[in-house]
Design an enzyme around this catalytic site. Structure first.
Site, PDB file in Angstrom:
ATOM      1  N   TYR A  58     -49.902 -12.811 -13.907  1.00 52.92           N
ATOM      2  CA  TYR A  58     -48.615 -13.211 -13.345  1.00 52.92           C
ATOM      3  C   TYR A  58     -47.830 -14.055 -14.341  1.00 52.92           C
ATOM      4  O   TYR A  58     -48.286 -15.127 -14.761  1.00 52.92           O
ATOM      5  CB  TYR A  58     -48.803 -13.988 -12.054  1.00 52.92           C
ATOM      6  CG  TYR A  58     -49.290 -13.170 -10.869  1.00 52.92           C
ATOM      7  CD1 TYR A  58     -49.325 -11.784 -10.909  1.00 52.92           C
ATOM      8  CD2 TYR A  58     -49.713 -13.798  -9.702  1.00 52.92           C
ATOM      9  CE1 TYR A  58     -49.766 -11.046  -9.829  1.00 52.92           C
ATOM     10  CE2 TYR A  58     -50.146 -13.061  -8.609  1.00 52.92           C
ATOM     11  CZ  TYR A  58     -50.177 -11.688  -8.676  1.00 52.92           C
ATOM     12  OH  TYR A  58     -50.621 -10.961  -7.603  1.00 52.92           O
ATOM     13  N   SER A 211     -47.346  -7.696  -0.340  1.00 54.10           N
ATOM     14  CA  SER A 211     -46.072  -7.050   0.007  1.00 54.10           C
ATOM     15  C   SER A 211     -45.923  -6.865   1.514  1.00 54.10           C
ATOM     16  O   SER A 211     -45.607  -5.768   1.996  1.00 54.10           O
ATOM     17  CB  SER A 211     -45.926  -5.699  -0.702  1.00 54.10           C
ATOM     18  OG  SER A 211     -44.583  -5.287  -0.750  1.00 54.10           O
ATOM     19  N   PRO A 212     -46.092  -7.934   2.313  1.00 53.70           N
ATOM     20  CA  PRO A 212     -45.987  -7.797   3.768  1.00 53.70           C
ATOM     21  C   PRO A 212     -44.577  -7.468   4.245  1.00 53.70           C
ATOM     22  O   PRO A 212     -44.413  -7.057   5.399  1.00 53.70           O
ATOM     23  CB  PRO A 212     -46.442  -9.171   4.284  1.00 53.70           C
ATOM     24  CG  PRO A 212     -46.128 -10.112   3.169  1.00 53.70           C
ATOM     25  CD  PRO A 212     -46.403  -9.320   1.914  1.00 53.70           C
ATOM     26  N   LEU A 213     -43.584  -7.634   3.367  1.00 50.23           N
ATOM     27  CA  LEU A 213     -42.208  -7.287   3.723  1.00 50.23           C
ATOM     28  C   LEU A 213     -41.777  -5.964   3.086  1.00 50.23           C
ATOM     29  O   LEU A 213     -40.583  -5.672   2.962  1.00 50.23           O
ATOM     30  CB  LEU A 213     -41.246  -8.413   3.320  1.00 50.23           C
ATOM     31  CG  LEU A 213     -41.500  -9.758   4.004  1.00 50.23           C
ATOM     32  CD1 LEU A 213     -40.519 -10.802   3.518  1.00 50.23           C
ATOM     33  CD2 LEU A 213     -41.434  -9.613   5.525  1.00 50.23           C
ATOM     34  N   GLY A 216     -39.397  -6.071   0.157  1.00 50.25           N
ATOM     35  CA  GLY A 216     -38.066  -6.536   0.519  1.00 50.25           C
ATOM     36  C   GLY A 216     -37.343  -5.610   1.476  1.00 50.25           C
ATOM     37  O   GLY A 216     -36.319  -5.986   2.050  1.00 50.25           O
ATOM     38  N   LEU A 217     -37.855  -4.402   1.679  1.00 49.56           N
ATOM     39  CA  LEU A 217     -37.190  -3.454   2.568  1.00 49.56           C
ATOM     40  C   LEU A 217     -37.020  -4.031   3.967  1.00 49.56           C
ATOM     41  O   LEU A 217     -35.973  -3.854   4.607  1.00 49.56           O
ATOM     42  CB  LEU A 217     -38.001  -2.153   2.637  1.00 49.56           C
ATOM     43  CG  LEU A 217     -37.443  -1.063   3.557  1.00 49.56           C
ATOM     44  CD1 LEU A 217     -36.140  -0.521   2.999  1.00 49.56           C
ATOM     45  CD2 LEU A 217     -38.441   0.069   3.726  1.00 49.56           C
ATOM     46  N   LEU A 218     -38.043  -4.750   4.463  1.00 51.98           N
ATOM     47  CA  LEU A 218     -38.015  -5.237   5.840  1.00 51.98           C
ATOM     48  C   LEU A 218     -37.128  -6.466   6.035  1.00 51.98           C
ATOM     49  O   LEU A 218     -36.956  -6.925   7.155  1.00 51.98           O
ATOM     50  CB  LEU A 218     -39.449  -5.527   6.309  1.00 51.98           C
ATOM     51  CG  LEU A 218     -40.305  -4.267   6.442  1.00 51.98           C
ATOM     52  CD1 LEU A 218     -41.783  -4.613   6.597  1.00 51.98           C
ATOM     53  CD2 LEU A 218     -39.833  -3.415   7.622  1.00 51.98           C
ATOM     54  N   GLY A 220     -34.046  -6.121   5.070  1.00 52.73           N
ATOM     55  CA  GLY A 220     -32.779  -5.441   5.244  1.00 52.73           C
ATOM     56  C   GLY A 220     -31.863  -5.523   4.045  1.00 52.73           C
ATOM     57  O   GLY A 220     -30.795  -4.907   4.024  1.00 52.73           O
ATOM     58  N   LYS A 221     -32.277  -6.256   3.004  1.00 54.91           N
ATOM     59  CA  LYS A 221     -31.359  -6.488   1.887  1.00 54.91           C
ATOM     60  C   LYS A 221     -31.123  -5.247   1.036  1.00 54.91           C
ATOM     61  O   LYS A 221     -30.130  -5.178   0.313  1.00 54.91           O
ATOM     62  CB  LYS A 221     -31.864  -7.630   1.013  1.00 54.91           C
ATOM     63  CG  LYS A 221     -33.176  -7.363   0.273  1.00 54.91           C
ATOM     64  CD  LYS A 221     -33.578  -8.607  -0.519  1.00 54.91           C
ATOM     65  CE  LYS A 221     -34.880  -8.387  -1.266  1.00 54.91           C
ATOM     66  NZ  LYS A 221     -35.281  -9.604  -2.020  1.00 54.91           N
TER      67      LYS A 221
END
Length: 346
Positions: A58, A211-213, A216-218, A220-221
């Site tokens: 990282y 990646s629980p979102l 970033g899709l979830l 809405g951006k």
């Protein structure tokens, strides 16, 4: 924040949400400067979090260095997880990457220096290199546990059959068991339900969920704009009919509860965790304080049964072979009739 034991095979106690620190540093050309990362870290700790997830790769080592600085004053308070396989060097080369014993030991020694600590609480093999024998990986894990350099070990982004075999080898040979797995899992990526998560439940392994979102899709951006997708990691555009339908449902549920869509996504994972016989722990990869504050609010969100059912239905995947065939022939295989109805099903 609630806490859980890290799977059924350990007594390690961790917070229900882990803090992912892939954004700590700017070595990749994007991420968080130290001051911004410190705000994120402090807010997570204030909320009761104790589980820090980093990796040598990282930000080319910067993430570990920053984490080491932040945990120094209260080292024993935290469960620090890091990974090896990909190297902290921008050009890793053949001698500084992979899952070999050589690279594992070399990477751990370097991570200990960057983290400014004498032990790593949880060491992950970051990716399956498809080369190193499982016996070599698991035995090297055990050697490091016995040496006090690491406390627990796990496998990230490995196929289920290799994880199961590694854990069985460790159990039969008296080596330190595999404590957990790390896998991508969210409303937009549920393929881990085919093999990985059932395996984790069966073997008592914890599962940390990256990646629980859904990149970033979830949030809405990326629903109507490409902005930001090519900067940072994990950005994903809506590009399928199922994505669109899923987002419509997530936004509808969010409107019903007067919360943000991302909070619905995390609350759905919390419901899955509550129903699991082992630990399912989302990793929050917030880049700034505002993002983390929004995500932490999900701890107060409770979905109704019908909302969960709608989210499950719209995000459902095909189980695939052989699961579809098993489901279709199970009544006949179990004898059919009243026997099947009365049979206790897990």
């Amino acid at each position: 924040m609630n806490y859980t034991t890290f799977g059924r095979n350990s007594g390690l106690r961790v917070s229900a949400l882990a803090l992912g620190t892939g954004n700590f540093g700017t070595g990749w050309g994007y991420g968080s400067e130290r001051e911004e990362a410190k705000q994120v870290f402090d807010r997570y700790v204030e909320a009761g979090g104790n589980f820090i997830d980093t990796a040598d790769a990282y930000q080319f080592g910067q993430s570990e260095e920053i984490v080491g600085e932040f945990i120094a004053a209260e080292r024993d308070r935290f469960v620090v997880a890091t990974k090896y396989s990909l190297s902290a060097s921008p050009e890793p080369g053949i001698s500084r990457s992979g899952n070999s014993r050589k690279n594992m030991i070399q990477s751990v020694e370097n991570s200990l220096k960057r983290l400014k600590t004498d032990r790593i609480d949880l060491l992950w093999a970051h990716f399956d290199d498809q080369l190193t024998p499982l016996e070599e990986i698991v035995r090297a894990f055990d050697d490091l546990v016995r040496a006090g350099k690491i406390q627990y070990a796990g496998l990230s982004n490995f196929p289920a059959w290799r994880i199961a075999r590694a854990d069985t080898l460790a159990e039969l040979r008296g080596w330190s068991r595999i404590a957990g797995i790390q896998v991508e899992y969210s409303l937009v990526q549920r393929t881990a339900e085919r093999e990985l998560l059932p395996m984790a439940e069966a073997l008592g392994l914890a599962a940390t969920l990256w990646s629980p979102l859904g990149g970033g899709l979830l949030t809405g951006k990326y629903r109507q704009s490409n902005e930001g997708r090519l900067t940072g990691f994990g950005g994903r555009l809506v590009h399928t009919e199922q994505d669109t339908t899923l987002l419509d449902t997530v936004f509808a549920v969010a409107g019903e509860l007067n919360v943000l869509p991302l909070q619905v996504a995390i609350a759905w994972l919390q419901d899955k965790a509550a129903r699991s016989s082992t630990s399912l722990i989302p990793i929050l990869g917030s880049r700034n304080l505002a993002q983390l504050n929004d995500t932490l609010q999900a701890l107060n969100v409770r979905l109704e049964k019908d909302q969960i059912a709608r989210l499950d239905a719209v995000s459902a995947i095909s189980a695939g072979t052989p699961h579809d065939q098993i489901a279709s022939t199970l009544p006949r295989a179990q004898g059919g009739g009243e026997f099947v109805k009365a049979w206790p099903r897990a």
